[in-house]
Design an enzyme around this catalytic site. Structure first.
Site, PDB file in Angstrom:
ATOM      1  N   SER A 176     -30.823  38.338  22.613  1.00 25.27           N
ATOM      2  CA  SER A 176     -31.286  37.362  23.593  1.00 25.27           C
ATOM      3  C   SER A 176     -30.692  37.738  24.941  1.00 25.27           C
ATOM      4  CB  SER A 176     -30.819  35.961  23.188  1.00 25.27           C
ATOM      5  OG  SER A 176     -30.926  35.078  24.289  1.00 25.27           O
ATOM      6  N   MET A 225     -38.990  37.305  30.296  1.00 23.18           N
ATOM      7  CA  MET A 225     -38.237  36.908  31.494  1.00 23.18           C
ATOM      8  C   MET A 225     -37.231  38.006  31.848  1.00 23.18           C
ATOM      9  SD  MET A 225     -37.935  32.816  31.455  1.00 23.18           S
ATOM     10  CE  MET A 225     -36.566  32.655  30.324  1.00 23.18           C
ATOM     11  N   HIS A 260     -37.405  42.635  22.893  1.00 21.29           N
ATOM     12  CA  HIS A 260     -38.565  42.915  23.755  1.00 21.29           C
ATOM     13  C   HIS A 260     -39.183  44.270  23.403  1.00 21.29           C
ATOM     14  CE1 HIS A 260     -36.058  40.345  26.715  1.00 21.29           C
ATOM     15  NE2 HIS A 260     -37.095  39.594  26.371  1.00 21.29           N
ATOM     16  N   VAL A 284     -35.466  40.180  15.951  1.00 20.37           N
ATOM     17  CA  VAL A 284     -34.663  41.403  15.920  1.00 20.37           C
ATOM     18  C   VAL A 284     -33.204  41.010  16.158  1.00 20.37           C
ATOM     19  CG1 VAL A 284     -34.366  43.707  16.903  1.00 20.37           C
ATOM     20  CG2 VAL A 284     -36.636  42.645  16.877  1.00 20.37           C
TER      21      VAL A 284
HETATM   22  P1  AMP Z   1     -37.720  35.983  26.845  1.00 23.09           P
HETATM   23  O1  AMP Z   1     -37.581  37.156  27.775  1.00 23.09           O
HETATM   24  O2  AMP Z   1     -36.427  35.506  26.296  1.00 23.09           O
HETATM   25  O3  AMP Z   1     -38.584  34.889  27.440  1.00 23.09           O
HETATM   26  O4  AMP Z   1     -38.528  36.509  25.589  1.00 23.09           O
HETATM   27  C1  AMP Z   1     -39.751  37.169  25.718  1.00 23.09           C
HETATM   28  C2  AMP Z   1     -40.364  37.327  24.355  1.00 23.09           C
HETATM   29  O5  AMP Z   1     -39.487  38.095  23.538  1.00 23.09           O
HETATM   30  C3  AMP Z   1     -40.608  36.005  23.628  1.00 23.09           C
HETATM   31  O6  AMP Z   1     -41.829  36.074  22.932  1.00 23.09           O
HETATM   32  C4  AMP Z   1     -39.439  35.950  22.677  1.00 23.09           C
HETATM   33  O7  AMP Z   1     -39.700  35.187  21.518  1.00 23.09           O
HETATM   34  C5  AMP Z   1     -39.271  37.420  22.322  1.00 23.09           C
HETATM   35  N1  AMP Z   1     -37.915  37.674  21.848  1.00 23.09           N
HETATM   36  C6  AMP Z   1     -36.754  37.371  22.485  1.00 23.09           C
HETATM   37  N2  AMP Z   1     -35.701  37.726  21.715  1.00 23.09           N
HETATM   38  C7  AMP Z   1     -36.206  38.251  20.578  1.00 23.09           C
HETATM   39  C8  AMP Z   1     -35.637  38.781  19.386  1.00 23.09           C
HETATM   40  N3  AMP Z   1     -34.316  38.862  19.214  1.00 23.09           N
HETATM   41  N4  AMP Z   1     -36.465  39.222  18.414  1.00 23.09           N
HETATM   42  C9  AMP Z   1     -37.810  39.150  18.567  1.00 23.09           C
HETATM   43  N5  AMP Z   1     -38.413  38.655  19.674  1.00 23.09           N
HETATM   44  C10 AMP Z   1     -37.627  38.211  20.661  1.00 23.09           C
END
Ligand code: AMP
Length: 290
Positions: free
Chosen positions: A182, A27, A34, A173
């Site tokens: 995040s 997102m 990411h 991570v």
């Molecule tokens: P998002 O943009 O928050 O929807 O996340 C996109 C992808 O990145 C999803 O598969 C999340 O689980 C992964 N993701 C987000 N934060 C982390 C993190 N700190 N470590 C590993 N993967 C992450």
């Protein structure tokens, strides 16, 4: 880096892409979590597409959707600098045109924890991920263990619908103080940012108890709760949404096998989630989590 903005463009690009093809759904507000997904995808695939779509279907409150961080120009520059082959960032109206009437309903692992706190959230996640997988037909799709329940839901959906894509996963991570990267961390004020690592600290204490041989979920979650309660007594301002020890695949209360200790807290309006994985038969002494 190729820029793709319509489902048709995505489909045409994927038809001609050199295989294996990997997609990394996000997102946006690209951060180190990411980037590690991208690197993992690049190590396993000849073509890597990152998708960037802030999916309204998975947000409960409009306020949360409106305040979700957006930084498409920076994101595009960062992803290009890491050698991503294509970025897909469609308009909402192309993904959910007028008259859109279909949803994927997930049960089982979608029901507890986030499912209770955010009704409909995982149906929204499953619907967009299914659309992305159908449109792009990738060999692999990459997800983070940071969103452990989401990962379980997606694996279940892909299995149930027999979608021919491998779901690949990476460890969470973290920043130096343990806070998981995040996009929502950008919304924390300085006091909230200082308090935020307490969630991981509490989950880590539960994990330590498990690794020390404790197997009673009430004791393990109790250890984690106590860290949170002690922090509150010291004046840290947050509320606890849930803290649970569940089976890693079914997300049901744990009895044996690999587990996930997961929690969610609210710092003001910002909600953060995290988890640690508890590996029961950790024969070589190396946890899958770290
Ligand atoms: P998002 O943009 O928050 O929807 O996340 C996109 C992808 O990145 C999803 O598969 C999340 O689980 C992964 N993701 C987000 N934060 C982390 C993190 N700190 N470590 C590993 N993967 C992450």
């Amino acid at each position: 880096m190729e820029l793709l903005s319509t489902p048709k463009q995505l489909m045409a690009y994927c038809r001609n892409a050199t295989r294996p093809l990997g997609i990394v759904p996000t997102m946006g507000s690209i951060h180190q979590g990411h980037i590690e997904l991208v690197k993992q995808a690049q190590s396993e695939c000849d073509t890597v597409i990152v998708t960037l779509f802030i999916n309204p279907l998975q947000f409960g409150e409009e306020k949360d959707f409106d305040s979700y961080p957006r930084s498409i120009n920076e994101d595009s520059e960062v992803l290009s600098s890491y050698g991503v082959d294509a970025l897909y960032f469609p308009e909402t109206s192309l993904i959910y045109p007028d008259g859109f009437s279909t949803s994927i309903n997930v049960y089982g692992p979608a029901l507890p924890m986030e499912g209770l706190t955010r009704p409909g959230h995982f149906d929204g996640v499953a619907t967009i991920v299914a659309k992305l997988l159908i449109n792009s037909g990738p060999d692999n799709a990459y997800f983070g263990r940071k969103d452990g329940q989401q990962l379980a839901v997606i694996k279940r959906m892909v299995k149930d619908l027999e979608i021919p894509t491998n779901i690949r996963e990476i460890d969470t991570v973290r920043e130096a103080d343990g806070l998981a990267y995040s996009s929502r961390n950008n919304l924390l004020n300085s006091n909230q940012r200082l308090a935020a690592p307490i969630l991981y600290e509490s989950l880590s204490a539960g994990k330590m108890a498990f690794e020390g041989g404790e197997r009673n979920p009430l004791v393990i979650t109790g250890v984690a709760f106590e860290i949170l309660e002690a922090a509150k007594r010291k004046g840290l301002l947050f509320t606890i949404d849930y803290l649970e020890m569940v089976d890693l695949m079914s997300m049901m209360p744990w009895s044996s096998g690999d587990a996930m200790l997961a929690g969610a807290i609210r710092l003001g309006d910002i909600r953060i989630i995290d988890n640690v994985i508890l590996v029961e038969n950790n024969i070589d002494g190396i946890s899958r989590e770290e």
